[in-house]
Design an enzyme around this catalytic site. Structure first.
Site, PDB file in Angstrom:
ATOM      1  N   LYS A   1      49.806  41.608 -22.760  1.00 37.00           N
ATOM      2  CA  LYS A   1      50.653  40.667 -22.197  1.00 37.00           C
ATOM      3  C   LYS A   1      50.751  39.213 -22.925  1.00 37.00           C
ATOM      4  O   LYS A   1      49.709  38.958 -23.740  1.00 37.00           O
ATOM      5  CB  LYS A   1      50.352  40.184 -20.701  1.00 37.00           C
ATOM      6  CG  LYS A   1      48.925  39.512 -20.743  1.00 37.00           C
ATOM      7  CD  LYS A   1      48.560  39.214 -19.063  1.00 37.00           C
ATOM      8  CE  LYS A   1      47.026  38.658 -18.936  1.00 37.00           C
ATOM      9  NZ  LYS A   1      46.749  38.462 -17.662  1.00 37.00           N
TER      10      LYS A   1
ATOM     11  N   TYR B   1      45.715   7.983 -35.380  1.00 37.41           N
ATOM     12  CA  TYR B   1      46.291   7.005 -34.273  1.00 37.41           C
ATOM     13  C   TYR B   1      45.229   6.802 -33.309  1.00 37.41           C
ATOM     14  O   TYR B   1      44.270   7.528 -33.366  1.00 37.41           O
ATOM     15  CB  TYR B   1      47.080   8.217 -33.585  1.00 37.41           C
ATOM     16  CG  TYR B   1      48.583   8.471 -33.923  1.00 37.41           C
ATOM     17  CD1 TYR B   1      49.257   7.496 -34.417  1.00 37.41           C
ATOM     18  CD2 TYR B   1      48.957   9.691 -34.277  1.00 37.41           C
ATOM     19  CE1 TYR B   1      50.785   7.677 -34.659  1.00 37.41           C
ATOM     20  CE2 TYR B   1      50.016  10.023 -34.893  1.00 37.41           C
ATOM     21  CZ  TYR B   1      50.908   9.109 -35.031  1.00 37.41           C
ATOM     22  OH  TYR B   1      52.174   9.291 -35.560  1.00 37.41           O
TER      23      TYR B   1
END
Length: 365
Positions: free
Chosen positions: A36, A257
């Site tokens: 899946k 950042y």
């Protein structure tokens, strides 16, 4: 020849087959290969093709995933783990010879009203304590008897799903096993209890069918990783990129950042073409290990959308073009997940914008 961004994943299909054989041997019965979510990010079609010659069957979440495999020529049995959501899906289930989980009384009634040209394989699911899908214990026997009376129903497998099998010292797994044993007492039918955690940690619960998922891809889901059975597993996915820049910074300089990392010494900073848009975890912390040309180096600074940075100070040979392994053998995906307070499932299923290559093949999927 056009150059391409260096971020990519290598999928080792031999390792996949090895892990499936190990799972089936461990359980002592048959095993559904759970593919899946695009085989947990590994490519469902290609993984199914690699396993089909020896697999007992596949398991997917829903009919769309099953049809993708059928359209690719996969003929092995395929189980729909979430069953069907609409009565109309039964036509497709019958047409494409799929197996379906039955987890509620309305699905039993829908199947009873459906005229199938051939018997449909059913996996009857008990809610033994997970409390997602599954029949209540008081409904389970009546549903089993109803299904057995229907000519449109083939073999019925009894199943349940373990909620905390990755915690070896938690009593919940034995409690669930007891509920399942009591609810199915006297029913003559194959059974399926163990997912990957059950297979790796709970030998007393082995039954006719195992359902290996994460372990197929070389990852031990047991949280303590205290089981000796994880050793034979081989990682299937290796994620690589390259250094695209190297900078020399003095002490006291912020990197990336938010200045989440500030150099404490003169530092060689490598920039890697891999970011959270590719599927590398945004929450990876300073010190998370990466492998640069075979040598462990720490992540520094915040992961950005397209790039991340690594401390190369103790690896002076590394330079632009050096290979970087984000996860694979070292660090393993479970190790990386632990540094980010995530699960290996999230990392494997979250790869984006990353080309996949299969060992022995040159084409990307």
């Amino acid at each position: 020849m056009c150059s391409v961004r260096p971020a990519h994943a290598v999928i080792d299909l031999d390792a996949l087959r090895h892990n499936y054989r190990f799972a089936r041997r461990l359980g002592g019965g048959k095993a559904l290969a759970v593919v899946k979510a695009d085989a947990y990010g590994h490519g469902a079609v290609r993984c199914a093709q690699a396993l089909e010659a020896e697999v007992d069957g596949f398991a997917v979440a829903c009919i769309e995933e099953a049809l993708e495999l059928r359209q690719a020529g996969i003929q092995a049995p395929i189980l729909l783990l979430e069953g069907f959501f609409e009565v109309e899906e039964l036509e497709l289930i019958a047409k494409h010879n799929l197996w379906t989980v039955i987890a509620s009384s309305w699905q039993v009634r829908a199947l009873a009203a459906f005229h199938s040209p051939s018997p449909i394989g059913v996996w009857l699911k008990l809610d033994s304590g997970m409390h997602r899908l599954g029949l209540e214990p008081k409904e389970f026997r009546d549903a089993w008897m109803s299904l057995h009376s229907l000519p449109q129903v083939g073999e019925v497998v009894l199943m349940t799903h373990l909620a905390r099998a990755d915690e070896l010292d938690n009593p919940r797994t034995n409690e669930q096993a007891s509920v399942f044993a009591h609810a199915s007492q006297g029913m003559v039918a194959p059974a399926s209890v163990c997912n990957s955690s059950g297979l790796l940690g709970w030998a007393g619960l082995y039954s006719d069918w195992g359902r290996p998922g994460l372990m197929l891809y070389g990852v031990n889901p047991i949280s303590q990783e205290s089981t000796s059975l994880s050793g034979p597993l081989r990682p299937v996915m290796m994620v690589y990129s390259k250094l695209i820049a190297v900078r020399e910074l003095p002490a006291g300089e912020p990197v990336g950042y938010g200045a989440s990392f500030v150099t404490e010494r003169p530092t060689r900073v490598g920039v890697v073409a891999m970011g959270y848009a590719d599927g590398y975890p945004y929450f990876a912390v300073n010190g998370t290990p990466l492998l640069v040309d075979g040598r462990v180096c720490p992540l520094i600074g915040r992961v950005s959308m397209d790039m991340l940075t690594v401390d190369l100070t103790d690896h002076p040979q590394a330079d632009v073009g050096s290979q970087v392994q984000l996860w694979g053998v070292q660090p393993g995906v479970a190790e990386l997940a632990a540094h980010c307070n995530l699960s290996a499932y999230q990392l494997l299923c979250g790869l984006k914008r990353v080309r996949r290559y299969y060992l022995g093949e040159m084409g990307a999927v």
